[in-house]
Write an enzyme that holds these catalytic residues in place. Structure first.
Site, PDB file in Angstrom:
ATOM      1  N   GLU A  52     -17.695  41.374 -23.270  1.00  0.00           N
ATOM      2  CA  GLU A  52     -17.553  41.422 -24.725  1.00  0.00           C
ATOM      3  C   GLU A  52     -18.537  40.508 -25.440  1.00  0.00           C
ATOM      4  O   GLU A  52     -18.946  40.775 -26.561  1.00  0.00           O
ATOM      5  CB  GLU A  52     -16.121  41.073 -25.145  1.00  0.00           C
ATOM      6  CG  GLU A  52     -15.079  42.137 -24.795  1.00  0.00           C
ATOM      7  CD  GLU A  52     -14.478  41.938 -23.416  1.00  0.00           C
ATOM      8  OE1 GLU A  52     -15.012  41.128 -22.622  1.00  0.00           O
ATOM      9  OE2 GLU A  52     -13.455  42.601 -23.120  1.00  0.00           O
ATOM     10  N   PHE A 114       2.048  39.210 -23.493  1.00  0.00           N
ATOM     11  CA  PHE A 114       0.923  39.461 -22.595  1.00  0.00           C
ATOM     12  C   PHE A 114      -0.365  39.674 -23.403  1.00  0.00           C
ATOM     13  O   PHE A 114      -0.392  40.495 -24.315  1.00  0.00           O
ATOM     14  CB  PHE A 114       1.209  40.685 -21.724  1.00  0.00           C
ATOM     15  CG  PHE A 114       0.059  41.040 -20.826  1.00  0.00           C
ATOM     16  CD1 PHE A 114      -0.342  40.166 -19.813  1.00  0.00           C
ATOM     17  CD2 PHE A 114      -0.635  42.226 -21.000  1.00  0.00           C
ATOM     18  CE1 PHE A 114      -1.415  40.480 -18.995  1.00  0.00           C
ATOM     19  CE2 PHE A 114      -1.710  42.546 -20.175  1.00  0.00           C
ATOM     20  CZ  PHE A 114      -2.090  41.678 -19.171  1.00  0.00           C
ATOM     21  N   GLN A 115      -1.381  38.924 -23.086  1.00  0.00           N
ATOM     22  CA  GLN A 115      -2.697  38.980 -23.750  1.00  0.00           C
ATOM     23  C   GLN A 115      -2.631  38.672 -25.242  1.00  0.00           C
ATOM     24  O   GLN A 115      -3.445  39.163 -26.013  1.00  0.00           O
ATOM     25  CB  GLN A 115      -3.385  40.330 -23.496  1.00  0.00           C
ATOM     26  CG  GLN A 115      -3.745  40.489 -22.027  1.00  0.00           C
ATOM     27  CD  GLN A 115      -4.676  41.653 -21.754  1.00  0.00           C
ATOM     28  OE1 GLN A 115      -4.653  42.655 -22.452  1.00  0.00           O
ATOM     29  NE2 GLN A 115      -5.491  41.525 -20.720  1.00  0.00           N
ATOM     30  N   LYS A 164      -1.211  46.117 -32.649  1.00  0.00           N
ATOM     31  CA  LYS A 164      -1.132  47.450 -32.052  1.00  0.00           C
ATOM     32  C   LYS A 164      -0.230  48.374 -32.875  1.00  0.00           C
ATOM     33  O   LYS A 164      -0.541  49.552 -33.065  1.00  0.00           O
ATOM     34  CB  LYS A 164      -0.611  47.321 -30.614  1.00  0.00           C
ATOM     35  CG  LYS A 164      -0.784  48.587 -29.796  1.00  0.00           C
ATOM     36  CD  LYS A 164      -0.558  48.339 -28.310  1.00  0.00           C
ATOM     37  CE  LYS A 164      -0.767  49.634 -27.526  1.00  0.00           C
ATOM     38  NZ  LYS A 164      -0.641  49.425 -26.068  1.00  0.00           N
ATOM     39  N   MET A 477     -35.895  23.986 -20.229  1.00  0.00           N
ATOM     40  CA  MET A 477     -35.861  23.080 -21.376  1.00  0.00           C
ATOM     41  C   MET A 477     -35.047  21.828 -21.070  1.00  0.00           C
ATOM     42  O   MET A 477     -35.391  20.721 -21.498  1.00  0.00           O
ATOM     43  CB  MET A 477     -35.295  23.807 -22.603  1.00  0.00           C
ATOM     44  CG  MET A 477     -35.398  22.999 -23.879  1.00  0.00           C
ATOM     45  SD  MET A 477     -37.090  22.529 -24.261  1.00  0.00           S
ATOM     46  CE  MET A 477     -37.566  23.830 -25.401  1.00  0.00           C
TER      47      MET A 477
HETATM   48  C1  LIG Z   1     -24.773  29.018 -23.240  1.00  0.00           C
HETATM   49  C2  LIG Z   1     -25.667  27.847 -23.141  1.00  0.00           C
HETATM   50  N1  LIG Z   1     -25.457  26.924 -22.185  1.00  0.00           N
HETATM   51  C3  LIG Z   1     -26.283  25.854 -22.087  1.00  0.00           C
HETATM   52  C4  LIG Z   1     -27.316  25.690 -22.947  1.00  0.00           C
HETATM   53  C5  LIG Z   1     -28.225  24.462 -22.839  1.00  0.00           C
HETATM   54  N2  LIG Z   1     -29.601  24.882 -22.544  1.00  0.00           N
HETATM   55  C6  LIG Z   1     -30.554  24.963 -23.492  1.00  0.00           C
HETATM   56  S1  LIG Z   1     -32.029  25.473 -22.904  1.00  0.00           S
HETATM   57  C7  LIG Z   1     -31.420  25.529 -21.339  1.00  0.00           C
HETATM   58  C8  LIG Z   1     -32.302  25.932 -20.204  1.00  0.00           C
HETATM   59  C9  LIG Z   1     -32.717  27.342 -20.265  1.00  0.00           C
HETATM   60  O1  LIG Z   1     -33.306  27.668 -19.048  1.00  0.00           O
HETATM   61  P1  LIG Z   1     -33.966  29.063 -18.817  1.00  0.00           P
HETATM   62  O2  LIG Z   1     -33.070  30.141 -19.298  1.00  0.00           O
HETATM   63  O3  LIG Z   1     -34.407  29.170 -17.412  1.00  0.00           O
HETATM   64  O4  LIG Z   1     -35.199  29.061 -19.823  1.00  0.00           O
HETATM   65  P2  LIG Z   1     -36.471  28.077 -19.845  1.00  0.00           P
HETATM   66  O5  LIG Z   1     -36.119  26.872 -20.656  1.00  0.00           O
HETATM   67  O6  LIG Z   1     -36.799  27.737 -18.431  1.00  0.00           O
HETATM   68  O7  LIG Z   1     -37.519  28.907 -20.506  1.00  0.00           O
HETATM   69  C10 LIG Z   1     -30.079  25.166 -21.297  1.00  0.00           C
HETATM   70  C11 LIG Z   1     -29.269  25.082 -20.082  1.00  0.00           C
HETATM   71  C12 LIG Z   1     -27.476  26.662 -23.947  1.00  0.00           C
HETATM   72  N3  LIG Z   1     -28.425  26.582 -24.867  1.00  0.00           N
HETATM   73  N4  LIG Z   1     -26.661  27.745 -24.002  1.00  0.00           N
END
Ligand SMILES: Cc1ncc(C[n+]2csc(CCOP(=O)(O)OP(=O)(O)O)c2C)c(N)n1
Lengths: 568, 170
Positions: A52, A114-115, A164, A477
């Site tokens: 979802e 439920f749910q 519902k 990042m």
């Molecule tokens: C749902 C979620 N969890 C954690 C983060 C924290 N976060 C920001 S950038 C990043 C790394 C992203 O890695 P990747 O998808 O491999 O992309 P890259 O930075 O290597 O281009 C994380 C974990 C986030 N932004 N969103």
């Protein structure tokens, strides 16, 4: 009897009345009456997702590419809670979506049935408005109100939780022809006196600067922005979400400011004596430390949402209204002027810190992410209509920096919430809104796996989405922050990854793995030559950083550039 | 400085919750909040007191306006208003001290609404300063239980909830 409808039928007819053509959803117990009615309305295309959250992002992508309201559907409890991230994302980025969730029957509400989940409670802080409908008689007007609220004023997500019993009960629908919301009156026209004051400031400034954000795109004010810039010679900085509202091949286009913005932009902001903010909310990723932001500038802030004005940054001339109306009113009286010396000053800084072309290239033949993005930028701009959905992380910033964005509504990303897993489902929504354009999902190896299951949706719906994974084997990042601010302690950021090409093939989608920069062009061309979807994996140098960068909490002129810790 | 805001809102389900949750998530400090029906069916009125030194009052008003049900918000701090607060105090009241408590009540025009063998309940509806004052003077008798309703306020004269117009212009 013949005029009566079930609540579920009323929901479908209400959607059709609102011009809805496609729903992204996933069924379950509490929404089954709605799914029961759906086949009677073939005008409503239903896209079955695999999670979802993805339905919500698809609705966002669809909305952002089409300008219409995106709609997603889920059942009660876990279905609804899975939507939460996407709803929060839409709230942060002002995306108009309507989320419809099933709820347990009214007599069970409050009994931990439920749910059962208090979805209106959960989503209250992350929706523009929400409703719990327990009586079939309320459905017609609630749907009308919900769409009106989602798409007007500052757009945003609206949730309708339908018990519902209300879906099952029958009534003769009373379709309202107007909404009656005495407490909801968005301001579209800017205040004349303030507009005149803004014109005066523009005439008096020596070093004026335009900061253009998503509000320009929302208002469709691209032509007015361009006219403003060209008549006055004031250069234009575009925020991450403003990308595309001003063509980057225009001489007055300066690109992005802020944490990963260009040196010349952040410097210009710190030096300017007038900052004209059009439809951007002074996010902390743009401002850095607010107390030192634009210290010499008078600030004009144009925004449709009065609560944005003065929220983060003091404002001298507040103008509440729709950006297009405000700019038009301004242009009626604005005399032409020039700012040549100031613009040339900024150009000189840009030359010293040449952004797009120059970065430190290691003398090995290692494959740099920059190589992908510069080639990608050239090819997509040559090939014709495109949309690019990016995920979150380093690749998102490189895409924003290195692609030359020329057209509005082509760059779609999760900026406010920074939601990993956004790109792939958003691209699906965009592809459905724009069947004749080339839609790219560009993701990191981390974020791609957060909604990887939507490859199945692509296949089932026969969508020709092109996927590019920038695989650096890290949560890039976060690794960059660890390198710069946490003593290189790479805690929980190296990734073991599957063979992405094989994964794609398992979903019936062809894949190509690129390991050398000489193969980039061919791979992208191969994607264009492929009729349906395709996945390209780019295995890039593992430890590259995004520069320039403003450290968190620092002022925006304290930038770390490629030569480490150079403060400019 | 304490600001008194008057907010009118449609009386739909959940609206009180929306207001309170808005304060919580924006980090706004509420000093007091009281709510009830008005002369118009379907419209509720809230009196909200916020401390302007801790909370940006203009933001409070603007954020309140984002709620769909909110019809009008006025900052009546600088208007001539009649403000009231209700307090009920249960004090320690052995027979030997009742006369004293009685005369204090008389001076403040507080009502004695309950008398038990060693306690009394006093009720006072007055402007917030007088309420403070009253509580100070009652405290030495020994307060067993106390409640206050929070402030309600109404602008004097013919205007209905006048207030600062700046939010509407912006
Ligand atoms: C749902 C979620 N969890 C954690 C983060 C924290 N976060 C920001 S950038 C990043 C790394 C992203 O890695 P990747 O998808 O491999 O992309 P890259 O930075 O290597 O281009 C994380 C974990 C986030 N932004 N969103």
């Amino acid at each position: 009897m013949s005029d009566t409808r079930t609540g579920a039928q009323i929901m479908c007819e209400a959607l059709i009345r609102e011009g809805v053509e496609v729903l992204f959803g996933y069924p379950g117990g509490a929404i089954m009456p709605f799914y029961h009615a759906l086949p009677e309305y073939p005008q409503l295309r239903h896209v079955l997702v695999r999670h979802e959250q993805a339905a919500g992002h698809m609705a966002e992508g669809y909305a952002r590419a089409s300008g219409k309201v995106g709609v997603c559907v889920a059942t009660s409890g876990p279905g609804a809670t899975n939507l939460v991230t996407a709803i929060a994302d839409a709230m942060m980025d002002s995306v108009p979506i309507v989320a419809i969730t099933g709820q347990v029957a009214a007599q069970f509400i409050g009994k931990d049935a439920f749910q059962e989940t208090d979805v209106t409670g959960i989503t209250q802080p992350i929706t523009k408005h929400n409703y719990l409908v327990t009586d079939v008689a309320d459905l017609a007007y609630v749907f009308k109100e919900a769409f009106h609220i989602a798409r007007t004023g500052r757009p945003g997500p609206v949730l309708i939780d339908v018990a519902k019993n209300a879906q099952q009960a029958r009534t003769v629908p009373q379709w309202p022809d107007r909404v009656n919301l005495p407490g909801y009156k968005p301001t579209y026209e800017g205040n004349r006196r303030q507009i005149r004051e803004a014109i005066r400031l523009i005439g008096a400034a020596q070093k004026p600067l335009i900061l253009a954000g998503r509000g320009v795109l929302e208002a469709g004010a691209m032509a007015e922005l361009r006219e403003l810039a060209e008549r006055t010679g004031i250069p234009v900085i575009t925020t991450l979400h403003g990308i595309g509202c001003f063509p980057e091949n225009h001489p007055l286009a300066l690109g992005m400011p802020g944490m990963h913005g260009w040196v010349h932009n952040n410097r210009a902001i710190q030096e300017c004596d007038l900052l004209i903010n059009i439809g951007s909310r002074f996010d902390d990723r743009v401002t850095g430390k607010t107390s030192t932001f634009a210290p010499h500038a008078k600030i004009i802030h144009i925004d449709i949402d009065p609560s944005e004005i003065g929220k983060n940054i003091r404002v001298d001339v507040p103008i509440v209204g729709d950006a297009q109306n405000v700019l038009r009113a301004m242009l009626e009286e604005l005399p032409p002027r020039e700012c040549r010396a100031w613009v040339e000053h900024i150009y000189r800084i840009r030359e010293q810190h040449m952004p797009r072309q120059q970065y430190t290239r290691p003398d090995t033949d290692m494959f740099m992410p920059h190589d992908f993005f510069t080639v990608f930028s050239r090819i997509i701009n040559e090939r014709g209509p495109y949309r690019v959905c990016t995920d979150v992380g380093q690749h998102q910033m490189w895409a924003a920096q290195l692609i030359e964005w020329r057209h509005p509504y082509t760059h779609i990303t999760s900026g406010g919430l920074g939601t990993m897993g956004f790109a792939l489902p958003a691209a699906i929504g965009v592809q459905i809104a724009c069947p004749d354009e080339t839609v790219w999902a560009v993701a990191g190896d981390g974020g791609f796996q957060m909604n990887i299951q939507e490859l199945a949706t692509i296949r089932q719906e026969r969508l020709p989405v092109k996927i590019a994974i920038i695989n650096n084997g890290y949560l890039g990042m976060v690794r960059q922050w660890q390198e710069l601010f946490h003593e290189r302690r790479y805690s929980a950021t190296p990734l073991w990854n599957p063979d992405f090409v094989k994964v794609a093939e398992a979903y019936g989608i062809p894949g190509i793995c690129v390991t050398h920069q000489s193969q980039v062009e061919d791979a992208i061309n191969a994607a264009y030559a492929t009729d349906g979807p395709i996945l390209l994996e780019f295995q890039v140098e593992r430890e590259v950083n995004v520069y320039p960068m403003v450290a968190p909490g620092a002022s925006i002129h304290e930038m770390i550039t490629e030569s480490p810790m150079e403060v400019v | 400085m304490k600001h008194t805001l008057v907010a009118l809102m449609q009386d739909r389900p959940g609206v009180l919750n929306r207001v309170v949750s808005l304060f919580r998530r924006r980090g706004f400090n509420i000093e007091s909040l009281s709510v009830g029906h008005t002369e118009t069916p379907g419209v509720s009125r809230m009196t909200i007191v916020v401390d302007g030194s801790q909370t940006n009052v203009e933001q409070v008003i603007k954020q309140l306006y984002r709620l769909i049900e909110v019809l009008k918000v006025s900052d009546v701090t600088h208007d001539p208003t009649v403000a009231r607060e209700l307090v009920m105090v249960k004090v320690h009241a052995p027979a030997s001290r009742r006369a004293e408590i009685n005369s204090l009540a008389t001076v403040f025009e507080a009502r004695i609404v309950d008398v038990a063998h060693d306690s009394m309940i006093l009720e006072l509806c007055a402007n917030p300063d007088k309420v403070e004052n009253f509580i100070d003077l009652v405290r030495p008798f020994g307060i067993r239980e106390m409640l206050r309703t929070g402030r309600v306020a109404m602008v004097r004269g013919a205007h209905a909830h006048a207030g600062d117009p700046y939010v509407k212009v912006a």
